[in-house]
Design an enzyme around this catalytic site. Structure first.
Site, PDB file in Angstrom:
ATOM      1  N   ASN A 100       9.313  -5.935  10.535  1.00 33.40           N
ATOM      2  CA  ASN A 100       8.071  -5.351  11.042  1.00 33.40           C
ATOM      3  C   ASN A 100       7.717  -4.177  10.147  1.00 33.40           C
ATOM      4  O   ASN A 100       8.589  -3.492   9.631  1.00 33.40           O
ATOM      5  CB  ASN A 100       8.295  -4.854  12.483  1.00 33.40           C
ATOM      6  N   HIS A 102       5.767  -0.513  10.107  1.00 39.49           N
ATOM      7  CA  HIS A 102       5.302   0.523  11.034  1.00 39.49           C
ATOM      8  C   HIS A 102       4.708   1.680  10.217  1.00 39.49           C
ATOM      9  O   HIS A 102       5.321   2.118   9.235  1.00 39.49           O
ATOM     10  CB  HIS A 102       6.479   1.015  11.883  1.00 39.49           C
TER      11      HIS A 102
HETATM   12  C1  GRF Z   1      -0.615  -1.383   9.940  1.00 46.04           C
HETATM   13  O1  GRF Z   1      -0.794   0.008   9.948  1.00 46.04           O
HETATM   14  C2  GRF Z   1       0.805  -1.735  10.273  1.00 46.04           C
HETATM   15  O2  GRF Z   1       1.731  -0.798   9.828  1.00 46.04           O
HETATM   16  C3  GRF Z   1       0.786  -1.731  11.765  1.00 46.04           C
HETATM   17  O3  GRF Z   1      -0.467  -2.276  12.114  1.00 46.04           O
HETATM   18  C4  GRF Z   1      -1.400  -2.047  11.060  1.00 46.04           C
HETATM   19  C5  GRF Z   1      -1.947  -3.386  10.659  1.00 46.04           C
HETATM   20  O4  GRF Z   1      -2.971  -3.262   9.728  1.00 46.04           O
HETATM   21  N1  GRF Z   1       1.925  -2.417  12.317  1.00 46.04           N
HETATM   22  P1  GRF Z   1      -3.556  -4.553   9.026  1.00 46.04           P
HETATM   23  O5  GRF Z   1      -3.973  -5.517  10.129  1.00 46.04           O
HETATM   24  O6  GRF Z   1      -2.484  -5.118   8.152  1.00 46.04           O
HETATM   25  O7  GRF Z   1      -4.737  -4.083   8.247  1.00 46.04           O
END
Ligand code: GRF
Length: 222
Positions: A100, A102
């Site tokens: 994942n 974050h």
């Molecule tokens: C990102 O900031 C990721 O870290 C988090 O959700 C966001 C997703 O952004 N888990 P995207 O859909 O990839 O633009």
């Protein structure tokens, strides 16, 4: 390595991975995109790249999700902005093969309900001067699995949640592809450690890639 990406949102991280898959080396194939939202930007990006999409009807039906992942021969699962809890049976089926991303430095500013702009607001409210990006293994507990890679991002005094989010996203788009290509190269997820020079005050690494090195420690070769 055949990779599945779970995404609920705009899918800019998915796009960064698609772009790696298109680099001609054939190491990484984004073989499936799963989403709980048929209208998500991530789904549109997958269609544009001719990647199969599975819209999850029942996000609690882990057996069905595992079946779909197996049917597509998935070897690595990436959660990139997936806002639903992944059922335990899926986590167990892909133990050591699910990561994942974050948008903060875990274990701070993580846990249930900490996603998207909420994370960046919490960082600013705390007065922290450093945020960052974490990629970690997925376990049954939200945002608590072993850390695979991290990269710091400075918080500026005049930051808004939006400006901080953009600076963090720019790093996400470097770090996530690096983790996935490193895994594909090694045949399993490897931890990435900063080269020592990152911590020298004079060091200004040109890119995340230059400053991280794959550890010989193989977290999983499954
Ligand atoms: C990102 O900031 C990721 O870290 C988090 O959700 C966001 C997703 O952004 N888990 P995207 O859909 O990839 O633009």
């Amino acid at each position: 390595m055949r990779v599945a990406v779970f995404a609920s949102g705009s899918g800019t991280n998915l796009q960064a991975l698609i772009d790696v898959g298109d680099d001609g080396r054939g190491l990484v194939a984004i073989a499936l995109v799963l989403s709980n939202r048929a209208e998500a930007g991530a789904v549109q990006r997958a269609h544009a790249a001719h990647i199969p999409v599975h819209v999850i009807e029942d996000v609690t039906d882990g057996a069905d999700i595992v079946r779909v992942l197996r049917a597509h021969g998935i070897e690595l699962v990436v959660l990139a902005g997936y806002l639903k809890l992944v059922p335990r049976v899926v986590v167990e089926a892909f133990e050591g093969r699910m990561i994942n991303i974050h948008p903060a430095l875990l274990p701070s500013f993580g846990g249930q309900g900490m996603y998207g702009m909420k994370v960046h607001r919490a960082v600013l409210d705390s007065g922290a001067t450093i945020s960052g990006v974490t990629v970690h293994l997925v376990t049954a507990e939200y945002d608590r699995g072993p850390i695979i890679a991290q990269w710091p991002v400075p918080v500026r005094p005049d930051d808004t949640p939006e400006t901080l989010q953009q600076r963090v996203l720019d790093v996400e788009h470097q770090l996530l592809p690096l983790v996935v290509t490193s895994a594909a190269t090694a045949g399993g997820i490897v931890r990435l450690y900063p080269r020592a020079s990152q911590f020298e005050p004079s060091a200004r690494p040109a890119s995340v890639k230059e400053a991280l090195t794959a550890s010989p420690l193989l977290v999983s070769s499954q």
